[in-house]
Design a protein around this motif. Structure first.
Motif, PDB file in Angstrom:
ATOM      1  N   THR A  89       0.812  -1.218   0.000  1.00  0.00           N
ATOM      2  CA  THR A  89       0.000   0.000   0.000  1.00  0.00           C
ATOM      3  C   THR A  89       0.846   1.270   0.000  1.00  0.00           C
ATOM      4  OG1 THR A  89      -2.017   0.936   0.965  1.00  0.00           O
ATOM      5  CG2 THR A  89      -0.251   0.380   2.506  1.00  0.00           C
ATOM      6  N   ASP A  90       2.078   1.176   0.512  1.00  0.00           N
ATOM      7  CA  ASP A  90       2.947   2.354   0.555  1.00  0.00           C
ATOM      8  C   ASP A  90       3.385   2.812  -0.839  1.00  0.00           C
ATOM      9  OD1 ASP A  90       2.843   2.773   3.253  1.00  0.00           O
ATOM     10  OD2 ASP A  90       4.685   1.687   3.710  1.00  0.00           O
ATOM     11  N   LYS A  93       1.425   5.888  -1.579  1.00  0.00           N
ATOM     12  CA  LYS A  93       1.463   7.013  -0.640  1.00  0.00           C
ATOM     13  C   LYS A  93       1.978   8.254  -1.369  1.00  0.00           C
ATOM     14  CE  LYS A  93       2.816   7.927   4.157  1.00  0.00           C
ATOM     15  NZ  LYS A  93       1.438   7.919   4.665  1.00  0.00           N
ATOM     16  N   ASP A  94       1.224   9.332  -1.335  1.00  0.00           N
ATOM     17  CA  ASP A  94       1.586  10.493  -2.147  1.00  0.00           C
ATOM     18  C   ASP A  94       2.941  11.078  -1.769  1.00  0.00           C
ATOM     19  OD1 ASP A  94       0.788  11.545   0.285  1.00  0.00           O
ATOM     20  OD2 ASP A  94      -0.822  12.781  -0.518  1.00  0.00           O
ATOM     21  N   TYR A  96       5.602   9.520  -0.797  1.00  0.00           N
ATOM     22  CA  TYR A  96       6.665   8.699  -1.371  1.00  0.00           C
ATOM     23  C   TYR A  96       6.756   8.898  -2.883  1.00  0.00           C
ATOM     24  CZ  TYR A  96       6.574   6.190   3.114  1.00  0.00           C
ATOM     25  OH  TYR A  96       6.626   5.863   4.444  1.00  0.00           O
ATOM     26  N   HIS A 183      -4.264   7.746  -0.787  1.00  0.00           N
ATOM     27  CA  HIS A 183      -3.553   6.754  -1.600  1.00  0.00           C
ATOM     28  C   HIS A 183      -4.230   6.582  -2.964  1.00  0.00           C
ATOM     29  CE1 HIS A 183      -1.670   5.792   2.231  1.00  0.00           C
ATOM     30  NE2 HIS A 183      -0.870   4.926   1.648  1.00  0.00           N
ATOM     31  N   ARG A 216      -6.217  -0.484   0.442  1.00  0.00           N
ATOM     32  CA  ARG A 216      -6.804   0.394   1.457  1.00  0.00           C
ATOM     33  C   ARG A 216      -8.059  -0.219   2.066  1.00  0.00           C
ATOM     34  NH1 ARG A 216      -3.159   2.399   3.331  1.00  0.00           N
ATOM     35  NH2 ARG A 216      -4.262   4.219   4.188  1.00  0.00           N
TER      36      ARG A 216
END
Length: 281
Positions: A89-90, A93-94, A96, A183, A216
């Motif tokens: 899910t990472d 992540k915006d 990242y 996300h 999510r």
């Protein structure tokens, strides 16, 4: 006696870096110049309206009929066996995604400042496309943060039960920042941006975005309507940024009917074409 003239000194590397960076920023705010931008703006408004109307109807339907049921079917939050999903899910992540694109832009500017001619033009053409991807996510994420604050929807099980109608507008904490999913915003903005530049990657990119959306839900971080809202915000945000670039002849061309199409990208074997094509005709 012949007079000899020495060649003009080449600008220093810091001066070149400043020039490259300045031009990259100035091109984003220059006056729109494409003759077909009005047609493109009408098409953007029409598509955005239809997407927003259909998305809003779906979001409301999910809130009423499906959000609570879906949440109760998911594994308990914190289940140890879900660790691969927490890693996956990472990738949506915006912070990242924006960090990776930001670093790529900085490295590109540092390298381009040391080059000249076609090689610099090639890199700057790639830089324009990276700017488009970066801003597609950044603008969409900014809008999403405003919506999160204004709407103030509680995340699943906030308050002790799966209540899809738990709203505290303007609460301002992460607990009440469920709608839209950040996300999903970042994943769909990136998927649209990459697909707009390189259409052959469309299936791969939207598969990635859907996978992020599903993570999510499995992690019970959002309601189904949250991720649909995030997908909507990310897509419309990226569409708007694409119009901004096309209207300034950056990376995209506009057809007579207002359709925005990508220019030839920086691909080996097309250097001359790219050198002429960082801006649209």
């Amino acid at each position: 006696m012949p007079i000899t003239t020495s060649p003009a000194p080449r600008p220093s590397y810091p001066a070149q870096l400043l020039t490259v960076s300045g031009r990259a920023l100035k091109q984003l705010v220059r006056t729109p110049s494409h003759s077909r931008r009005a047609e493109a703006a009408r098409k953007l408004a029409r598509h955005s309206l239809w997407l927003s109307a259909a998305g809003a109807a779906l979001i409301i339907a999910l809130m009423v009929a499906f959000d609570q049921t879906e949440i109760e079917l998911m594994p308990a939050r914190g289940t140890p066996s879900l660790w691969p999903i927490r890693i996956l899910t990472d990738f949506g992540k915006d912070e990242y995604v924006l960090s990776v694109l930001g670093v790529a832009l900085v490295v590109l500017a540092l390298v381009a400042a040391a080059l000249h001619g076609t090689r610099r033009t090639l890199l700057l053409g790639l830089g324009t496309r990276l700017q488009f991807m970066f801003l597609s996510i950044a603008v969409s994420a900014f809008v999403a943060e405003i919506l999160k604050y204004v709407i103030g929807r509680g995340r699943p099980f906030v308050g002790g039960k799966a209540n899809p109608f738990n709203f505290v507008p303007f609460e301002g904490t992460g607990t009440y920042a469920s709608l839209p999913s950040g996300h999903a915003v970042a994943a769909f903005a990136l998927a649209f941006a990459v697909s707009a530049l390189w259409p052959r990657l469309r299936v791969f990119m939207f598969t990635y975005a859907i996978v992020i959306l599903l993570t999510r839900l499995v992690l019970v971080a959002h309601h189904p309507s949250d991720v649909v809202a995030g997908a909507l915000v990310g897509t419309v945000g990226a569409m708007t940024v694409r119009y901004w670039f096309a209207a300034r002849r950056l990376g995209f061309a506009i057809r007579a009917d207002g359709t925005i199409v990508p220019l030839a990208g920086p691909v080996p074997g097309r250097l001359k074409r790219v050198a002429r094509g960082a801006s649209a005709p």
